[in-house]
Design a protein around this motif. Structure first.
Motif, PDB file in Angstrom:
ATOM      1  N   VAL A   9       0.841  -1.202   0.000  1.00 22.36           N
ATOM      2  CA  VAL A   9       0.000   0.000   0.000  1.00 22.36           C
ATOM      3  C   VAL A   9       0.874   1.250   0.000  1.00 22.36           C
ATOM      4  N   THR A  10       1.920   1.253   0.802  1.00 21.51           N
ATOM      5  CA  THR A  10       2.830   2.407   0.843  1.00 21.51           C
ATOM      6  C   THR A  10       3.486   2.630  -0.519  1.00 21.51           C
ATOM      7  N   GLY A  11       3.973   1.560  -1.134  1.00 16.17           N
ATOM      8  CA  GLY A  11       4.612   1.678  -2.440  1.00 16.17           C
ATOM      9  C   GLY A  11       3.643   2.166  -3.516  1.00 16.17           C
ATOM     10  N   GLN A  14       3.633   5.523  -5.870  1.00 12.66           N
ATOM     11  CA  GLN A  14       3.444   5.483  -7.327  1.00 12.66           C
ATOM     12  C   GLN A  14       2.373   6.468  -7.764  1.00 12.66           C
ATOM     13  N   CYS A  15       1.279   6.549  -7.003  1.00 13.08           N
ATOM     14  CA  CYS A  15       0.199   7.490  -7.332  1.00 13.08           C
ATOM     15  C   CYS A  15       0.713   8.928  -7.290  1.00 13.08           C
ATOM     16  N   ASP A  16       1.532   9.224  -6.300  1.00 16.08           N
ATOM     17  CA  ASP A  16       2.064  10.584  -6.157  1.00 16.08           C
ATOM     18  C   ASP A  16       2.934  10.986  -7.346  1.00 16.08           C
ATOM     19  N   VAL A  65      -4.167   3.678 -13.398  1.00 14.65           N
ATOM     20  CA  VAL A  65      -3.806   2.296 -13.065  1.00 14.65           C
ATOM     21  C   VAL A  65      -3.246   2.221 -11.647  1.00 14.65           C
ATOM     22  N   ALA A  66      -2.344   3.129 -11.311  1.00 13.21           N
ATOM     23  CA  ALA A  66      -1.764   3.137  -9.966  1.00 13.21           C
ATOM     24  C   ALA A  66      -2.841   3.394  -8.910  1.00 13.21           C
ATOM     25  N   SER A  67      -3.774   4.278  -9.208  1.00 11.91           N
ATOM     26  CA  SER A  67      -4.858   4.578  -8.268  1.00 11.91           C
ATOM     27  C   SER A  67      -5.755   3.364  -8.060  1.00 11.91           C
ATOM     28  N   TRP A  68      -6.062   2.675  -9.146  1.00 15.99           N
ATOM     29  CA  TRP A  68      -6.879   1.466  -9.044  1.00 15.99           C
ATOM     30  C   TRP A  68      -6.193   0.424  -8.156  1.00 15.99           C
ATOM     31  N   ARG A  69      -4.924   0.199  -8.412  1.00 15.17           N
ATOM     32  CA  ARG A  69      -4.183  -0.782  -7.626  1.00 15.17           C
ATOM     33  C   ARG A  69      -4.072  -0.342  -6.166  1.00 15.17           C
ATOM     34  N   TYR A  70      -3.835   0.956  -5.951  1.00 19.14           N
ATOM     35  CA  TYR A  70      -3.734   1.469  -4.583  1.00 19.14           C
ATOM     36  C   TYR A  70      -5.056   1.276  -3.837  1.00 19.14           C
ATOM     37  N   ALA A 100      -8.153  -1.220   0.335  1.00 15.92           N
ATOM     38  CA  ALA A 100      -9.396  -1.868   0.781  1.00 15.92           C
ATOM     39  C   ALA A 100      -9.095  -3.227   1.409  1.00 15.92           C
ATOM     40  N   ALA A 101      -8.200  -3.995   0.797  1.00 12.51           N
ATOM     41  CA  ALA A 101      -7.828  -5.295   1.348  1.00 12.51           C
ATOM     42  C   ALA A 101      -7.161  -5.128   2.711  1.00 12.51           C
ATOM     43  N   LEU A 102      -6.315  -4.127   2.829  1.00 13.98           N
ATOM     44  CA  LEU A 102      -5.652  -3.868   4.110  1.00 13.98           C
ATOM     45  C   LEU A 102      -6.676  -3.490   5.176  1.00 13.98           C
TER      46      LEU A 102
END
Length: 195
Positions: A135-137, A141-143, A152-157, A162-164
């Protein structure tokens, strides 16, 4: 002991066999689209039998003889071997490695732990530990991303975050997750060979 290389379907079949002696037809019912396990991971009947054959071949399950079928032929009754029990116990608490596996492997592990009446907290804790640096990484990436890369980075983040949140918010309910009647929970020794 190193974990055997099994498919998710084979792991699911092994976990169900580890609950109590059972047969392929019962597992196929549990993993059907309307079955308590199939609502998370569906397995067509031919793949159940293929998975069971492989588990027998690897020595993770053993034949315990035949059980009479209610309206058909006798069914081969299977039980878990000691090496099978050790393998599946380790697999059930091992966190999934990829965010894409949260929807499948992680949720099926929660379901199977609940069915067996086992505490889900060790899996939730280890999964949270695995997700925090991801999540931190992804936030980093989003930044740094723009345009489609940002989408894509936002979707993955958001998916990882949410999983966390799910793993961290279980609280005192964690041991019972998946074990209730709404989740099709079956405690060890109940219903393993039925259905």
């Amino acid at each position: 002991m190193e974990s055997p290389a099994l498919s998710l379907t084979e792991w699911v079949a092994l976990a169900i066999v580890a609950e109590a002696p059972t047969h392929g037809f019962a597992i196929a019912r549990l993993t059907s689209p309307t079955g308590p396990v199939g609502t998370v991971w569906q397995v067509p009947r031919p793949l159940v039998y293929r998975a069971l054959d492989r588990l027998l071949e690897l020595g993770l399950a053993e034949s315990l003889g035949n059980a009479p079928g209610s309206s058909g032929p006798q069914r081969r009754l299977l039980g878990v071997t000691e090496s099978g029990r050790v393998a599946v116990t380790g697999w059930l608490v091992r966190p999934v490695g990829h965010i894409r596996d949260i929807r499948t492997e992680f949720l099926i592990k929660l379901t199977l732990l609940g069915r067996a009446g086992l505490d889900t907290r060790p899996l939730l804790d280890s999964q949270a530990e695995r997700l925090r640096p991801i999540v931190t990484g992804l936030r980093d990436q989003c930044d740094a991303a723009h345009g489609l890369d940002l989408a894509v980075a936002s979707w993955r983040y958001e998916t990882a975050a949410a999983a966390l949140r799910l793993t961290e918010s279980a609280g005192d309910d964690a041991p019972a997750w998946g074990a209730g009647p709404g989740a099709g929970g079956v405690r060890r020794g109940q219903g393993g060979a039925h259905g």
